[in-house]
Design a protein around this motif. Sequence first.
Motif, PDB file in Angstrom:
ATOM      1  N   LYS A   3     -12.293  30.890  19.627  1.00 40.16           N
ATOM      2  CA  LYS A   3     -11.718  29.534  19.536  1.00 40.16           C
ATOM      3  C   LYS A   3     -11.955  28.762  20.838  1.00 40.16           C
ATOM      4  CE  LYS A   3      -7.780  29.714  16.429  1.00 40.16           C
ATOM      5  NZ  LYS A   3      -6.320  29.758  16.362  1.00 40.16           N
ATOM      6  N   THR A   4     -11.749  29.461  21.955  1.00 49.52           N
ATOM      7  CA  THR A   4     -11.937  28.811  23.251  1.00 49.52           C
ATOM      8  C   THR A   4     -13.376  28.336  23.405  1.00 49.52           C
ATOM      9  OG1 THR A   4     -10.186  30.149  24.232  1.00 49.52           O
ATOM     10  CG2 THR A   4     -11.764  29.154  25.756  1.00 49.52           C
TER      11      THR A   4
ATOM     12  N   GLY B 105      -7.024  27.004  25.313  1.00 47.18           N
ATOM     13  CA  GLY B 105      -7.404  28.254  24.677  1.00 47.18           C
ATOM     14  C   GLY B 105      -6.947  29.434  25.507  1.00 47.18           C
TER      15      GLY B 105
ATOM     16  N   LEU C 249      -1.148  27.349  22.431  1.00 41.07           N
ATOM     17  CA  LEU C 249      -2.580  27.069  22.338  1.00 41.07           C
ATOM     18  C   LEU C 249      -2.862  25.996  21.290  1.00 41.07           C
ATOM     19  CD1 LEU C 249      -3.876  30.758  22.434  1.00 41.07           C
ATOM     20  CD2 LEU C 249      -3.379  29.215  24.341  1.00 41.07           C
TER      21      LEU C 249
ATOM     22  N   ASN D 168      -9.164  34.432  19.936  1.00 39.91           N
ATOM     23  CA  ASN D 168      -8.945  33.289  20.832  1.00 39.91           C
ATOM     24  C   ASN D 168     -10.142  33.024  21.740  1.00 39.91           C
ATOM     25  OD1 ASN D 168      -6.234  31.995  20.462  1.00 39.91           O
ATOM     26  ND2 ASN D 168      -5.659  34.166  20.457  1.00 39.91           N
TER      27      ASN D 168
END
Lengths: 356, 246, 68
Positions: free
Chosen positions: B184-185, B174, B236, B181
């Motif tokens: 998402k991470t 990520g 990613l 992001n």
Amino acid sequence: MKKLMKGNYALAEGAIRAGCRLFAGYPITPQTEILEYLSSHMAEAGGTFVQTESELAGINMVIGAAAAGARAMTSSSGPGFSLKQEGISYLSSMEVPAVIVDVMRYGIGLGNVVLGQADYFQVTKGGGHGGYKVPVYAPASVQENADFVFKAFDTAEAYRTPVIILSDAAIGQMMGSVELPDPIEHDINKFDWTLKGRDARHPTGRKMTDVIYYDYAFDDYDPHIRARYAKMHDELQEWEEVETEDAELLMVAYGISSRVCKEAVRLARGEGIKAGLLRPITLWPFPEKAMTKFNGRIKGYLSVEMNACGQMVEDVALHAGGTKVYSDPTGRKVADSEDLVALIKDILAGKIEEVF
Amino acid sequence: MAITKQIPDTIFAANSFCPGCGHGIVIRLIAEVLDEMDLSDRTIGVLAVGCSCLVNRTLAVDLMQSAHGRATAAAAGIKRTRPGNLVFTYQGDGDAISIGIAETLYSAQRDEKITQIIVNNGVFGMTGGQMSPTTLVGQRTATSEKGRNSEINGDPVNIMKLLSQFNTAYLARGSVHDAANILKTKQYIRTAFELQMRGEGFTCVEVISPCPTNWHMTPDQAVERIANEVLEVYPLGEFVKGEHQK
Amino acid sequence: MLMSKIELKTENCKGCGNCIRNCRFEALAFNNEVNAKGYRIVTVDRDKCVGCGMCYTVCPDYVFSIED
């Protein structure tokens, strides 16, 4: 019931019986039988055996397991033991108990797999960085290989320190009779300070790290370190005496060399020579309390050890209080009892020059 | 829409990272996931040497600091002693991918049931921005003043590719350079922790993170650099998820 | 107008500007204040803030809390 066992196996079985439940190590002669024995027997005891990718991974896996409360151990020899030193420094700094075994071999660099006592300096002088000390037990028999693992774990926990068992190739490879100690179970929750997940007493979590790094306000760091090692120094000295009461000359030897010296004492006494043996059981702290009893009353100490230039002899000299110190580093050759008697005669006749 | 955003309970003090550093975000994400999974009382973290050691002062879980590069070995020792706990490492790219590459790869090879979090900012941060294994070709650092030269230093190391050689439970990369992001991470970290607690095996989340101080950039320029340059080299996504063979 | 309950712990702020750059409502800006750490700190225009939480998400320093 006594059993006939190889020294390294006795040490490995001793570890299991002392409650060790994680062993992580790497093959190197002459300690490999410890690894081999535990690879099959550790699982039977419900513990973990890992043959790691390196000595570095081995000692650091031990650090993790010990920090989490397990009795954990690793073993190596010579060059492999050198690689453990950083981890031993970390254990000392974190004040985490663990047992590290060095089954010594011979020589500098790769050296050789043959018999030797070449690691005295790196084991007793805080061989890693920063100036720590580690209690060191030196077994001289198969029985002691088993017994000293218990002693080592008990000391490690009592003082929250790594402890080293300094065995050697001869003690590790010899067969001998051993009365195995009764097994004990170790509770990983025995101590509050071990990592287990935060709780009401540690609402922000335990922080197991170098105190000087984490808490800059820790002004007592140096006094704390001094007091810590002074306490170990005062309380842990152990030794064995053989025919010391009326001795004129005391041999000082540990491990395999001490066994030969015992025989030399017997032979010398048979010839009316007043020789004795002081066998350090702890190499750090060195048994200076024993030496103060003899300093000035005997004609000399004779340090006998299996390396090229003499290593322990420096500690003998440090505590001899002016009494003459003679050195017999036997190199790659195991000491010979008859040669020792001849040497003792020469020393007492004034034919040999002291080294300190 | 009701939105509630509170500083996680598992953060106990402000962090001491540099302005614009990505570490603070990654730590907050870990704390959020631990709060949401109600795992903070059962978590043991292993910190690396480098900037990650500063986590000791901000994250309220049991933590130990490992020797440089050895965090996953120590974490394996902890996890094997206490299999019921969540055990994670928190390392930089220098620690996990340079000096600790053997421990990183062999923890994956043994499928240790731990979560390795690698914060990749392409430099040795704590020591002042020297070249690391993940420094981009051409990137100037304190030890590559004219830019990383692949003739001399080789190409950057893609740790996700290396770890993909092994039979692991979860591998994801990520980034914390923008909000989408970051979220998402957080999901990657949560997935890794969930798989670990299900006993699945080795999980690793690499996080691309800005280091404005050692990149000699403003925080704005640093996140722009990630978007425009770094992600080309380090794409990613989730690389291993669910294909784990036991 | 939405009145979100945004709280700022400005003592944690290091003036990185992540929040300002990411605020679609232009509700955040630096003012001329400096906190105890010596950093220029961010302030919020509560008339413009809708409490979307974007600032919380991108802040590395635990400055923002938002309650609906």
